[in-house]
Write a protein that holds these residues in place. Structure first.
Motif, PDB file in Angstrom:
ATOM      1  N   HIS A  90      36.743   5.605  38.943  1.00  0.00           N
ATOM      2  CA  HIS A  90      37.229   5.291  37.600  1.00  0.00           C
ATOM      3  C   HIS A  90      36.719   6.319  36.588  1.00  0.00           C
ATOM      4  N   MET A  91      35.474   6.766  36.766  1.00  0.00           N
ATOM      5  CA  MET A  91      34.947   7.788  35.860  1.00  0.00           C
ATOM      6  C   MET A  91      35.669   9.127  36.057  1.00  0.00           C
TER       7      MET A  91
ATOM      8  N   SER B   7      39.563  13.255  34.051  1.00  0.00           N
ATOM      9  CA  SER B   7      40.604  14.163  34.547  1.00  0.00           C
ATOM     10  C   SER B   7      41.253  14.980  33.441  1.00  0.00           C
ATOM     11  N   ARG B   8      41.081  14.572  32.194  1.00  0.00           N
ATOM     12  CA  ARG B   8      41.573  15.360  31.066  1.00  0.00           C
ATOM     13  C   ARG B   8      40.766  15.017  29.814  1.00  0.00           C
TER      14      ARG B   8
ATOM     15  N   ILE C 169      35.749   2.048  29.171  1.00  0.00           N
ATOM     16  CA  ILE C 169      35.081   3.209  28.590  1.00  0.00           C
ATOM     17  C   ILE C 169      35.465   3.247  27.120  1.00  0.00           C
ATOM     18  N   CYS C 170      34.465   3.175  26.241  1.00  0.00           N
ATOM     19  CA  CYS C 170      34.757   2.998  24.823  1.00  0.00           C
ATOM     20  C   CYS C 170      33.746   3.751  23.960  1.00  0.00           C
ATOM     21  N   MET C 171      34.049   3.831  22.684  1.00  0.00           N
ATOM     22  CA  MET C 171      33.109   4.402  21.725  1.00  0.00           C
ATOM     23  C   MET C 171      31.996   3.381  21.469  1.00  0.00           C
TER      24      MET C 171
ATOM     25  N   LEU D  91      30.939  12.273  30.701  1.00  0.00           N
ATOM     26  CA  LEU D  91      32.134  11.695  30.094  1.00  0.00           C
ATOM     27  C   LEU D  91      32.055  11.917  28.580  1.00  0.00           C
ATOM     28  N   VAL D  92      33.144  12.403  27.997  1.00  0.00           N
ATOM     29  CA  VAL D  92      33.167  12.676  26.561  1.00  0.00           C
ATOM     30  C   VAL D  92      34.507  12.256  25.970  1.00  0.00           C
ATOM     31  N   TYR D  93      34.522  12.167  24.662  1.00  0.00           N
ATOM     32  CA  TYR D  93      35.777  12.030  23.924  1.00  0.00           C
ATOM     33  C   TYR D  93      35.648  12.889  22.671  1.00  0.00           C
TER      34      TYR D  93
END
Length: 638
Positions: free
Chosen positions: A340-341, A346-347, A390-392, A497-499
């Motif tokens: 899932h991570m 993946s983008r 996965i959230c802020m 993991l980033v956003y």
């Protein structure tokens, strides 16, 4: 000696004994305490002690009564000592190991030349009654570890010697009643005569200290209560639980089985069980899609390097299986989070996309010891209704509350009440103290915001984060661990993991691991026992059975069966040349909700006469009316 009482030396926080010469029970009696004959122990400065311990004034001591939770625990632990004394007197040469109080009872493990059998229990009970009638006092003595080792070594009690040596304490405490002495921290009831209601329940095998490489012991389970009435009610519930046992009902109802040829902990689903699984999983999928989850699926084997990166290899590998393909080591997944991570990673993700809620009915494998495998409740291959959100960080509170609401909705559908607890950082874990504090506080805040009561379970979190555990209560009031909500700041860091936030900056998200039902296998086992195999209509693998009175009714019965199946009613036919009463009894044993009787009248008037599995007969009705009734119950999940 119990697991709960393994430190048998004086607790570090225990106050020095007062030397005024009066015991706790004498002081309490002099103060006019209520029902002194029901006091089994005392609390001195918050520490549980025997009633015979010396104290100062009544202000220093608080009574512990027999019918309290702590009192029952002490009573049961004392009953375990009485059982060990009885066994040793009846079976010369037996070795006595560990005997704790547990929820609703106690057990003791023994090493004997042969395994104990259920047939041994009546004689042990009778000897226990004799010991109880003798009203032997429990007396506590502190001694040096060396002296205790000499004592138990001289009696050939090698297990006790090992326990003392492993404790590494200079002094230990011993308890004696009559001619029986045991290693124990205590406290204990004043005397054996206080045991008024007890029963030995069963015999099982258990490895010494839970280690499959150590000796196999005989474990005798029993229970004790404050009065005979409470014991009688408990035994009634035990008998009811026996009737509901999913290990027996599952094969009887054609749901599942296990086969020695296949292997321990591996379940084979029969047609009706597979239909039950399908109905449950279809329900789950629809409920998740309604709540904005996206369905995903990862492989069942992943390279070992990935498990090393996640921390599973260092912290969980004893529960994992590994294999080698083309000289590359792979781990068979025990959890679904890694895939899932990688999907998330993946983008590049924008803050506008969050939260991402990935859901998978994922098949996982865990190496469970053979001694703990049990029906559907503990298996080596199972399917989890696994999701990762996965959230802020500022979305975390709402997402946790959303999962709690999801749990409430689903448990309400099945009629389960439940309790909540927060499990905190275990000794074996990854991540910084700061991240663990943030994660734990996030769980507490969501619970507090919803006004939900909860307990703290220290040190029982996952190795990567704290969790909320949901313990549901079935029709018999038994508690089962199913749903869990885990808050994780650590794995998003390890997997980078980033956003991208609204200012174009790279930020780290938070991940929630959660299940609602948990393992599908385990949940079905619980459902079987909760409903006693009589599933509600919407979950029943077979909703109706068409029964013929005579062979001449078969053509019409076949047409009815075909119409039911075409209308979406899960139905089967029983057109055998057997008496109707026999066929009805079989259908009732199979716990099918509707039995549809087809005789000459039904053929002539083109309808059915339904009979419910409860034995209630319904009036004659048209087939379409029966279909509407079943469909309505299915829609209402009745």
């Amino acid at each position: 000696m119990s697991h709960r009482m393994e430190s048998v030396s004086k607790p570090a926080d225990e106050a020095p004994e007062k030397q005024e010469g009066r015991t706790a029970i004498e002081v309490l009696r002099a103060s006019g305490v209520k029902s002194p004959e029901r006091i089994v122990a005392v609390r001195v400065d918050g520490v549980l002690r025997d009633v015979s311990c010396p104290v100062g004034s009544a202000e220093d001591v608080a009574p512990v009564y027999l019918n309290s939770e702590e009192g029952l625990d002490i009573l049961r632990h004392s009953a375990a000592h009485v059982m060990a004394m009885a066994v040793r007197s009846l079976f010369p040469g037996v070795k006595v190991t560990i005997g704790p109080a547990i929820e609703d009872g106690f057990y003791y493990d023994f090493d004997y030349e042969r395994p104990f059998k259920e047939e041994d229990l009546p004689a042990i009970e009778e000897r226990m009654k004799e010991i109880i009638r003798e009203d032997l006092p429990f007396s506590r003595k502190e001694t040096s570890a060396e002296e205790a080792i000499r004592l138990f070594g001289g009696e050939g009690e090698a297990y006790k010697v090992e326990l003392i040596e492993d404790l590494g304490e200079e002094r230990v405490s011993l308890y004696t009643q009559g001619d029986f002495t045991d290693l124990c921290r205590g406290p204990h009831i004043p005397s054996t005569g206080m045991i008024k209601a007890f029963k030995l329940i069963k015999v099982a095998g258990a490895y010494w200290r839970g280690d499959e490489k150590r000796a196999m012991l005989s474990r005798i389970y029993g229970t004790a209560f404050a009065d005979p009435k409470a014991l009688k009610e408990y035994l009634r519930r035990v008998e009811e639980a026996r009737k509901r046992n999913h290990v027996k009902l599952g094969p009887q109802l054609g749901l599942f089985n296990t086969y020695e040829e296949i292997g321990a902990g591996l379940v084979v689903w029969h047609p009706r069980g597979m239909m039950l699984r399908y109905l449950l999983e279809d329900f789950e999928i629809k409920e998740h899609l309604k709540r904005g989850y996206e369905m995903v699926k990862g492989p069942e084997i992943l390279k070992t390097e990935l498990w090393q990166k996640s921390g599973h290899f260092d912290n969980y590998r004893e529960n994992m299986y590994f294999t080698t393909v083309d000289e590359q080591s792979y781990g068979i997944k025990p959890m679904n989070c890694l895939s899932h991570m990688l999907i998330y990673r993946s983008r590049i993700r924008s803050y506008r996309e969050l939260p991402k809620r990935y859901f998978e009915l994922g098949c996982v494998h865990r190496h469970e010891r053979s001694g703990v495998l049990h029906g559907l409740l503990r298996v080596r291959e199972f399917t989890q209704d696994d999701a990762h959100i996965i959230c802020m960080p500022d979305q975390l509170n709402d997402e946790i509350k959303g999962v709690l609401a999801f749990v409430k909705d689903v448990m309400g559908i099945f009629g389960f009440e439940y309790e909540l607890e927060i499990s905190t950082r275990p000794e074996k874990s990854i991540g910084s103290d700061e991240d663990w504090e943030l994660a734990t506080n996030a769980l507490k805040r969501a619970m507090d915001d919803n006004g939900l009561p909860y307990e703290i379970n220290e040190g029982d979190g996952a190795f990567y984060g704290p969790k909320i555990d949901v313990k549901l209560k079935d029709a018999l009031g038994r508690k089962w661990q199913c749903a869990t909500i885990q808050c994780d700041f650590t794995l998003p860091e390890r997997f980078d993991l980033v956003y991208i936030d609204q200012d174009g900056q790279r930020k780290r998200p938070v991940m929630i691991h959660r299940v609602i039902l948990g393992a599908i296998e385990r949940f079905i086992g619980i459902l079987i026992e909760h409903y006693a195999g009589a599933f509600p209509v919407w979950l029943a693998p077979v909703q109706a059975v068409v029964l013929t009175v005579t062979d001449r009714n078969t053509p019409y019965a076949e047409a009815v069966l075909s119409g039911l199946n075409a209308a979406g009613v899960r139905a089967k036919g029983d057109f055998r040349n057997e008496k109707l009463g026999f066929k009805i009894r079989e259908a009732q044993m199979e716990k099918i909700p509707y039995m549809l009787i087809i005789g000459d009248k039904e053929c002539e008037e083109e309808g059915v006469t339904p009979r419910l599995r409860s034995g209630e007969n319904l009036p004659f009705m048209k087939v379409e009316d029966l279909v509407r009734r079943v469909q309505d119950e299915t829609r209402r999940r009745g």
